[in-house]
Design an enzyme around this catalytic site. Sequence first.
Site, PDB file in Angstrom:
ATOM      1  N   ASP A 287       0.808  -1.214   0.000  1.00 40.63           N
ATOM      2  CA  ASP A 287       0.000   0.000   0.000  1.00 40.63           C
ATOM      3  C   ASP A 287       0.845   1.269   0.000  1.00 40.63           C
ATOM      4  O   ASP A 287       2.067   1.220   0.188  1.00 40.63           O
ATOM      5  CB  ASP A 287      -0.948  -0.002   1.219  1.00 40.63           C
ATOM      6  CG  ASP A 287      -0.230  -0.368   2.527  1.00 40.63           C
ATOM      7  OD1 ASP A 287       1.009  -0.320   2.560  1.00 40.63           O
ATOM      8  OD2 ASP A 287      -0.919  -0.698   3.503  1.00 40.63           O
TER       9      ASP A 287
ATOM     10  N   ASN B  45      -7.188  -2.699  14.446  1.00 44.83           N
ATOM     11  CA  ASN B  45      -8.583  -2.973  14.072  1.00 44.83           C
ATOM     12  C   ASN B  45      -8.688  -4.169  13.110  1.00 44.83           C
ATOM     13  O   ASN B  45      -9.737  -4.422  12.536  1.00 44.83           O
ATOM     14  CB  ASN B  45      -9.227  -1.729  13.421  1.00 44.83           C
ATOM     15  CG  ASN B  45      -8.574  -1.341  12.107  1.00 44.83           C
ATOM     16  OD1 ASN B  45      -7.581  -1.934  11.694  1.00 44.83           O
ATOM     17  ND2 ASN B  45      -9.131  -0.350  11.436  1.00 44.83           N
TER      18      ASN B  45
ATOM     19  N   HIS C 287      -6.913  -4.579  10.275  1.00 46.18           N
ATOM     20  CA  HIS C 287      -6.637  -4.352   8.842  1.00 46.18           C
ATOM     21  C   HIS C 287      -5.342  -5.040   8.414  1.00 46.18           C
ATOM     22  O   HIS C 287      -4.433  -5.242   9.213  1.00 46.18           O
ATOM     23  CB  HIS C 287      -6.653  -2.858   8.471  1.00 46.18           C
ATOM     24  CG  HIS C 287      -5.487  -2.038   8.908  1.00 46.18           C
ATOM     25  ND1 HIS C 287      -5.614  -0.775   9.436  1.00 46.18           N
ATOM     26  CD2 HIS C 287      -4.150  -2.274   8.872  1.00 46.18           C
ATOM     27  CE1 HIS C 287      -4.426  -0.280   9.697  1.00 46.18           C
ATOM     28  NE2 HIS C 287      -3.527  -1.174   9.368  1.00 46.18           N
TER      29      HIS C 287
HETATM   30  C1  GLP Z   1      -0.187   0.275   8.780  1.00 44.89           C
HETATM   31  C2  GLP Z   1       0.038  -0.494   7.441  1.00 44.89           C
HETATM   32  C3  GLP Z   1      -0.113  -1.977   7.634  1.00 44.89           C
HETATM   33  C4  GLP Z   1       0.553  -2.363   8.944  1.00 44.89           C
HETATM   34  C5  GLP Z   1      -0.252  -1.832  10.080  1.00 44.89           C
HETATM   35  C6  GLP Z   1       0.344  -2.105  11.449  1.00 44.89           C
HETATM   36  O1  GLP Z   1      -1.120   1.259   8.719  1.00 44.89           O
HETATM   37  N1  GLP Z   1      -0.760  -0.079   6.348  1.00 44.89           N
HETATM   38  O2  GLP Z   1       0.457  -2.658   6.530  1.00 44.89           O
HETATM   39  O3  GLP Z   1       0.603  -3.768   9.056  1.00 44.89           O
HETATM   40  O4  GLP Z   1      -0.592  -0.482   9.901  1.00 44.89           O
HETATM   41  O5  GLP Z   1       1.413  -1.273  11.717  1.00 44.89           O
HETATM   42  P1  GLP Z   1       2.448  -1.514  12.888  1.00 44.89           P
HETATM   43  O6  GLP Z   1       3.300  -2.653  12.448  1.00 44.89           O
HETATM   44  O7  GLP Z   1       3.203  -0.222  12.998  1.00 44.89           O
HETATM   45  O8  GLP Z   1       1.663  -1.837  14.102  1.00 44.89           O
END
Ligand code: GLP
Length: 242
Positions: free
Chosen positions: A67, A135, A137
């Site tokens: 992304d 959440n 995602h």
């Molecule tokens: C971000 C990215 C995801 C990532 C997630 C968790 O917004 N778009 O690909 O896995 O959030 O992030 P983190 O690893 O900093 O907790």
Amino acid sequence: MKIYRAKDYDHMSQIAANILAAQIVLKPDSCLGLATGGSPVGTYKKLIEKHKNGDLDFGKVVTINLDEYCGLSKDNDQSYDYYMREYLFNHVNINFGNVNIPNGLEPDAAKECKLYDEIIAKNPIDVQLLGIGTNGHIGFNEPSAEFKFASHHAQLAEATIEANKRYFDSEEKVPKTAYTMGIGQIMLSKKIVLIASGESKADIMYKALHGPIMPQLPASVLQMHRDVTVIGDEAALKHIKQ
Ligand code: GLP
């Protein structure tokens, strides 16, 4: 689904890097699906170490990132393009012609998503590395009424903006939309490696791995994939007894 309980973040990163490195050794022209956020930074650091030791050649590797934020240029230090160069690409012998990240500055969403769909279709992903949002995602596939198959222009959830504001000067500066690979495309990856670290991920990891499969919790779809390896530290896996 295989679940590895790592001692801590460093151990989690080591195991994830070992899997990605093995993939590259076995198939030097592998296509790796790559993630951003805090979770994979350690994994990339370990991969850089293996490269510097002479054990890992990225010369033929193809990468497709999950992304990118809309509205941020590649030079913006909060863009995922910048992140990938900072934490991995500038330190290994990747061929930048083989790197794929959505263009966050493309105003025509349909055009950008079509282009990304074509790139993904042409380069089947051998291993997809994933983090998980609090959440549920994956990539920027936010909780919604349906699983979206293909690349799309995603509206970021309030929880995501809240979680990601730590990287920006203020909440207002967090982009509100992003281009993301779709759930269907993630599910077409031959292998998936999901990493999670810290207490803040414990509840969502339990729900994602043991709760109902539903688009309101995008990561739950991973229960349906035939080759998922979960690597979590003690804190993130504390509700998972296995
Ligand atoms: C971000 C990215 C995801 C990532 C997630 C968790 O917004 N778009 O690909 O896995 O959030 O992030 P983190 O690893 O900093 O907790």
